[in-house]
Design a protein around this motif. Structure first.
Motif, PDB file in Angstrom:
ATOM      1  N   ALA A 155      14.676  -3.279 -73.900  1.00 25.30           N
ATOM      2  CA  ALA A 155      13.536  -3.852 -74.622  1.00 25.30           C
ATOM      3  C   ALA A 155      12.252  -3.816 -73.798  1.00 25.30           C
ATOM      4  CB  ALA A 155      13.854  -5.293 -75.017  1.00 25.30           C
ATOM      5  N   SER A 156      12.407  -3.872 -72.471  1.00 22.49           N
ATOM      6  CA  SER A 156      11.214  -3.895 -71.614  1.00 22.49           C
ATOM      7  C   SER A 156      11.104  -2.630 -70.766  1.00 22.49           C
ATOM      8  CB  SER A 156      11.274  -5.115 -70.685  1.00 22.49           C
ATOM      9  OG  SER A 156      12.382  -4.995 -69.809  1.00 22.49           O
ATOM     10  N   CYS A 157      11.600  -1.537 -71.286  1.00 23.44           N
ATOM     11  CA  CYS A 157      11.652  -0.285 -70.526  1.00 23.44           C
ATOM     12  C   CYS A 157      10.242   0.254 -70.261  1.00 23.44           C
ATOM     13  CB  CYS A 157      12.483   0.747 -71.288  1.00 23.44           C
ATOM     14  SG  CYS A 157      12.721   2.265 -70.349  1.00 23.44           S
ATOM     15  N   ARG A 158       9.911   0.386 -68.988  1.00 25.32           N
ATOM     16  CA  ARG A 158       8.616   0.929 -68.610  1.00 25.32           C
ATOM     17  C   ARG A 158       8.763   2.298 -67.945  1.00 25.32           C
ATOM     18  NH1 ARG A 158       3.910  -1.759 -64.774  1.00 25.32           N
ATOM     19  NH2 ARG A 158       2.525   0.057 -64.822  1.00 25.32           N
ATOM     20  N   TYR A 159       9.899   2.476 -67.251  1.00 30.91           N
ATOM     21  CA  TYR A 159      10.138   3.732 -66.554  1.00 30.91           C
ATOM     22  C   TYR A 159      11.285   4.485 -67.219  1.00 30.91           C
ATOM     23  CZ  TYR A 159       7.637   0.985 -63.020  1.00 30.91           C
ATOM     24  OH  TYR A 159       6.729   0.186 -62.362  1.00 30.91           O
ATOM     25  N   ARG A 160      11.115   5.783 -67.368  1.00 33.61           N
ATOM     26  CA  ARG A 160      12.134   6.592 -68.038  1.00 33.61           C
ATOM     27  C   ARG A 160      13.110   7.236 -67.060  1.00 33.61           C
ATOM     28  NH1 ARG A 160       7.440   7.981 -70.703  1.00 33.61           N
ATOM     29  NH2 ARG A 160       7.322   9.976 -69.588  1.00 33.61           N
ATOM     30  N   GLY A 161      13.048   6.850 -65.826  1.00 30.82           N
ATOM     31  CA  GLY A 161      13.934   7.400 -64.805  1.00 30.82           C
ATOM     32  C   GLY A 161      13.254   7.371 -63.452  1.00 30.82           C
ATOM     33  N   GLY A 162      13.976   7.870 -62.435  1.00 30.92           N
ATOM     34  CA  GLY A 162      13.454   7.846 -61.078  1.00 30.92           C
ATOM     35  C   GLY A 162      12.159   8.624 -60.917  1.00 30.92           C
ATOM     36  N   ALA A 163      12.086   9.822 -61.501  1.00 30.90           N
ATOM     37  CA  ALA A 163      10.884  10.652 -61.366  1.00 30.90           C
ATOM     38  C   ALA A 163       9.678   9.978 -62.021  1.00 30.90           C
ATOM     39  CB  ALA A 163      11.131  12.026 -61.996  1.00 30.90           C
ATOM     40  N   ASP A 164       9.903   9.350 -63.190  1.00 30.50           N
ATOM     41  CA  ASP A 164       8.823   8.666 -63.896  1.00 30.50           C
ATOM     42  C   ASP A 164       8.359   7.433 -63.108  1.00 30.50           C
ATOM     43  OD1 ASP A 164       7.124   8.344 -66.259  1.00 30.50           O
ATOM     44  OD2 ASP A 164       8.350   6.578 -66.696  1.00 30.50           O
ATOM     45  N   ALA A 165       9.319   6.717 -62.520  1.00 32.35           N
ATOM     46  CA  ALA A 165       8.973   5.546 -61.708  1.00 32.35           C
ATOM     47  C   ALA A 165       8.165   5.976 -60.486  1.00 32.35           C
ATOM     48  CB  ALA A 165      10.247   4.823 -61.262  1.00 32.35           C
ATOM     49  N   PHE A 166       8.578   7.047 -59.847  1.00 32.42           N
ATOM     50  CA  PHE A 166       7.866   7.574 -58.676  1.00 32.42           C
ATOM     51  C   PHE A 166       6.415   7.903 -59.039  1.00 32.42           C
ATOM     52  CE2 PHE A 166       6.400  11.201 -56.149  1.00 32.42           C
ATOM     53  CZ  PHE A 166       6.633  10.752 -54.852  1.00 32.42           C
ATOM     54  N   ARG A 167       6.232   8.608 -60.157  1.00 28.86           N
ATOM     55  CA  ARG A 167       4.889   9.030 -60.583  1.00 28.86           C
ATOM     56  C   ARG A 167       4.002   7.824 -60.909  1.00 28.86           C
ATOM     57  NH1 ARG A 167       2.505   9.854 -65.360  1.00 28.86           N
ATOM     58  NH2 ARG A 167       4.433   9.379 -66.501  1.00 28.86           N
ATOM     59  N   LYS A 168       4.542   6.857 -61.658  1.00 33.75           N
ATOM     60  CA  LYS A 168       3.741   5.701 -62.081  1.00 33.75           C
ATOM     61  C   LYS A 168       3.395   4.777 -60.916  1.00 33.75           C
ATOM     62  CE  LYS A 168       5.115   5.634 -66.938  1.00 33.75           C
ATOM     63  NZ  LYS A 168       5.925   4.972 -67.978  1.00 33.75           N
ATOM     64  N   ILE A 169       4.326   4.584 -60.000  1.00 35.58           N
ATOM     65  CA  ILE A 169       4.051   3.743 -58.831  1.00 35.58           C
ATOM     66  C   ILE A 169       3.002   4.414 -57.944  1.00 35.58           C
ATOM     67  CG2 ILE A 169       5.031   2.765 -56.705  1.00 35.58           C
ATOM     68  CD1 ILE A 169       7.714   2.535 -58.271  1.00 35.58           C
ATOM     69  N   LEU A 170       3.138   5.730 -57.781  1.00 33.04           N
ATOM     70  CA  LEU A 170       2.185   6.480 -56.965  1.00 33.04           C
ATOM     71  C   LEU A 170       0.782   6.432 -57.565  1.00 33.04           C
ATOM     72  CD1 LEU A 170       2.406   8.134 -54.349  1.00 33.04           C
ATOM     73  CD2 LEU A 170       2.621  10.192 -55.754  1.00 33.04           C
ATOM     74  N   LEU A 171       0.691   6.554 -58.900  1.00 37.92           N
ATOM     75  CA  LEU A 171      -0.609   6.505 -59.577  1.00 37.92           C
ATOM     76  C   LEU A 171      -1.236   5.107 -59.487  1.00 37.92           C
ATOM     77  CD1 LEU A 171       0.016   8.618 -62.821  1.00 37.92           C
ATOM     78  CD2 LEU A 171      -1.541   9.179 -60.937  1.00 37.92           C
ATOM     79  N   ALA A 172      -0.398   4.085 -59.619  1.00 40.47           N
ATOM     80  CA  ALA A 172      -0.909   2.712 -59.624  1.00 40.47           C
ATOM     81  C   ALA A 172      -1.263   2.196 -58.225  1.00 40.47           C
ATOM     82  CB  ALA A 172       0.124   1.780 -60.254  1.00 40.47           C
ATOM     83  N   ASP A 173      -0.453   2.563 -57.246  1.00 38.71           N
ATOM     84  CA  ASP A 173      -0.596   1.953 -55.911  1.00 38.71           C
ATOM     85  C   ASP A 173      -0.723   2.944 -54.768  1.00 38.71           C
ATOM     86  OD1 ASP A 173      -0.790  -0.725 -56.188  1.00 38.71           O
ATOM     87  OD2 ASP A 173       1.348  -1.149 -56.031  1.00 38.71           O
ATOM     88  N   GLY A 174      -0.529   4.228 -55.076  1.00 36.26           N
ATOM     89  CA  GLY A 174      -0.549   5.219 -54.007  1.00 36.26           C
ATOM     90  C   GLY A 174       0.721   5.160 -53.173  1.00 36.26           C
ATOM     91  N   VAL A 175       0.696   5.840 -52.027  1.00 33.79           N
ATOM     92  CA  VAL A 175       1.860   5.857 -51.132  1.00 33.79           C
ATOM     93  C   VAL A 175       2.202   4.441 -50.672  1.00 33.79           C
ATOM     94  CG1 VAL A 175       2.724   6.699 -48.905  1.00 33.79           C
ATOM     95  CG2 VAL A 175       1.376   8.206 -50.369  1.00 33.79           C
ATOM     96  N   ARG A 176       1.175   3.621 -50.551  1.00 28.07           N
ATOM     97  CA  ARG A 176       1.382   2.230 -50.133  1.00 28.07           C
ATOM     98  C   ARG A 176       2.340   1.496 -51.076  1.00 28.07           C
ATOM     99  NH1 ARG A 176      -3.586  -2.158 -49.874  1.00 28.07           N
ATOM    100  NH2 ARG A 176      -2.339  -3.999 -49.333  1.00 28.07           N
ATOM    101  N   GLY A 177       2.256   1.816 -52.367  1.00 24.29           N
ATOM    102  CA  GLY A 177       3.139   1.179 -53.340  1.00 24.29           C
ATOM    103  C   GLY A 177       4.593   1.546 -53.134  1.00 24.29           C
ATOM    104  N   LEU A 178       4.846   2.792 -52.736  1.00 19.47           N
ATOM    105  CA  LEU A 178       6.216   3.243 -52.489  1.00 19.47           C
ATOM    106  C   LEU A 178       6.800   2.631 -51.219  1.00 19.47           C
ATOM    107  CD1 LEU A 178       5.789   7.023 -53.396  1.00 19.47           C
ATOM    108  CD2 LEU A 178       7.094   5.337 -54.703  1.00 19.47           C
ATOM    109  N   TYR A 179       5.906   2.254 -50.304  1.00 17.58           N
ATOM    110  CA  TYR A 179       6.371   1.674 -49.037  1.00 17.58           C
ATOM    111  C   TYR A 179       6.131   0.164 -48.970  1.00 17.58           C
ATOM    112  CZ  TYR A 179       7.807   6.004 -46.920  1.00 17.58           C
ATOM    113  OH  TYR A 179       8.498   7.164 -46.626  1.00 17.58           O
ATOM    114  N   ARG A 180       5.993  -0.449 -50.152  1.00 15.56           N
ATOM    115  CA  ARG A 180       5.838  -1.904 -50.179  1.00 15.56           C
ATOM    116  C   ARG A 180       7.116  -2.547 -49.632  1.00 15.56           C
ATOM    117  NH1 ARG A 180       4.694  -4.714 -55.803  1.00 15.56           N
ATOM    118  NH2 ARG A 180       2.924  -3.282 -55.854  1.00 15.56           N
ATOM    119  N   GLY A 181       6.946  -3.438 -48.681  1.00 13.26           N
ATOM    120  CA  GLY A 181       8.107  -4.102 -48.083  1.00 13.26           C
ATOM    121  C   GLY A 181       8.721  -3.333 -46.933  1.00 13.26           C
TER     122      GLY A 181
END
Length: 333
Positions: free
Chosen positions: A172-198
């Motif tokens: 019901a709350s699906c935002r990402y359609r898979g790993g590749a889509d999640a990678f692309r959206k996180i990168l667009l929203a936050d850049g590399v910093r978003g992928l290395y959060r934490g």
């Protein structure tokens, strides 16, 4: 001091040295980095650890749901698992598994290479400096654990960020359609910093945890072999039983000690970025404590405790078995 006392001290020292040498002789032969066929080690390792990861993944999904659930929705591990099953079926326990598996192979390769290379070099250096073999083994294992954790997190942190976000989303709350889509959206929203959060918190969590884990494992193994009194030639079953028991104890202790850091890290990685107020370590900790005090930091302890104990026992027995499968011809004597 009389000559007789000196002689007695010398005899006592010689007896202690002989006992130590005999104890080392009785321990199962260690397969070190130089003895391994590296190509066989990495290929077999990728296959074996992928299977282990698949078996243990559902417990990680339940733990992650418990860590990120807001107070009104917080539930027990059993209730959370039942809710996932009811809402998404068995598929819900494997959300994000593809992304996780894609990162497991390179992360494990880096982890194993750093672990074995560091353990071999530090252990040899410590012995040359006159450190006793048991102490050298514990020190080398601790150093190897830190080195392996840091190396693996270079790959694992982005994979963790993607897979955890996929874990907690529902149909019901699906935002990402898979790993590749999640990678692309996180990168667009936050850049590399978003992928290395934490990333820093992951190092802070896993480096000391690995140091304690591997040094405790080395000591526990030696104690168990001393207790059961088995010879070097004992069966593979006895070997795996001792290694598995040592690993389970080390894994359980590590889970208990690092649970608050893991909860904060998971929250930080899963929270969506907000341009007005990006999540920080301090704000994440304050929010967690406001929700439920220190008890909130231990949500998901049961699944994580069980998962880490079982994972540790399974991973180590698999890992030690892998090293023996990958040993060069004639290297084990």
């Amino acid at each position: 001091m009389s000559f007789g006392a000196v002689d007695m001290e010398e005899e006592s020292g010689a007896a202690a040295a002989a006992a130590a040498a005999e104890e080392i002789r009785r321990l199962p032969a260690e397969v070190n980095w130089e003895m391994l066929d590296k190509s066989r080690f990495f290929v077999l390792g990728a296959a074996l650890f992928s299977g282990v990861s698949a078996a243990l993944y559902p417990a990680v999904v339940v733990k992650t749901h418990l860590q990120v659930a807001p107070p009104p929705q917080a539930a027990t591990a059993t209730a959370t698992a039942a809710a996932i099953l009811r809402r998404d079926g068995l598929r819900g326990f494997y959300r994000g598994f593809g992304a996780s598996l894609a990162g497991t192979v390179p992360a494990r390769a880096l982890y194993m290479a750093a672990l074995e290379a560091t353990k071999s070099s530090v252990g040899s250096a410590a012995v040359r400096l006159g450190v006793s073999e048991p102490t050298a083994s514990a020190v080398a294992s601790a150093a190897a654990g830190v080195s392996a954790a840091v190396a693996a997190q270079v790959v694992w942190t982005p994979v963790d960020v993607m897979s955890q976000r996929l874990m907690v989303q529902t149909a019901a709350s699906c935002r990402y359609r898979g790993g590749a889509d999640a990678f692309r959206k996180i990168l667009l929203a936050d850049g590399v910093r978003g992928l290395y959060r934490g990333f820093g918190l992951s190092i802070l969590t896993y480096a000391p945890s690995n140091a304690v884990w591997w040094s405790t494992y080395a000591v526990a193994q030696r104690c168990l072999w001393r207790a059961v009194g088995h010879e070097r030639s004992e069966s593979c079953t006895s070997l795996m039983a001792v290694q598995g028991a040592s690993a389970a104890v080390a894994g359980a202790a590590s889970a208990l000690v690092t649970m608050p850091l893991d909860t904060v890290k998971t929250r930080l990685q899963v929270m969506e970025a907000d341009a007005a107020a990006r999540p920080t370590l301090a704000s994440t900790v304050r929010g967690l404590l406001k929700e439920g005090g220190w008890a909130a930091c231990y949500r998901g302890l049961g699944p994580r405790w069980g998962s880490m104990s079982l994972s540790a026992a399974t991973m180590v027995t698999t890992y030690e078995f892998l090293k023996r499968l990958s040993a060069k011809e004639g290297s084990l004597g």
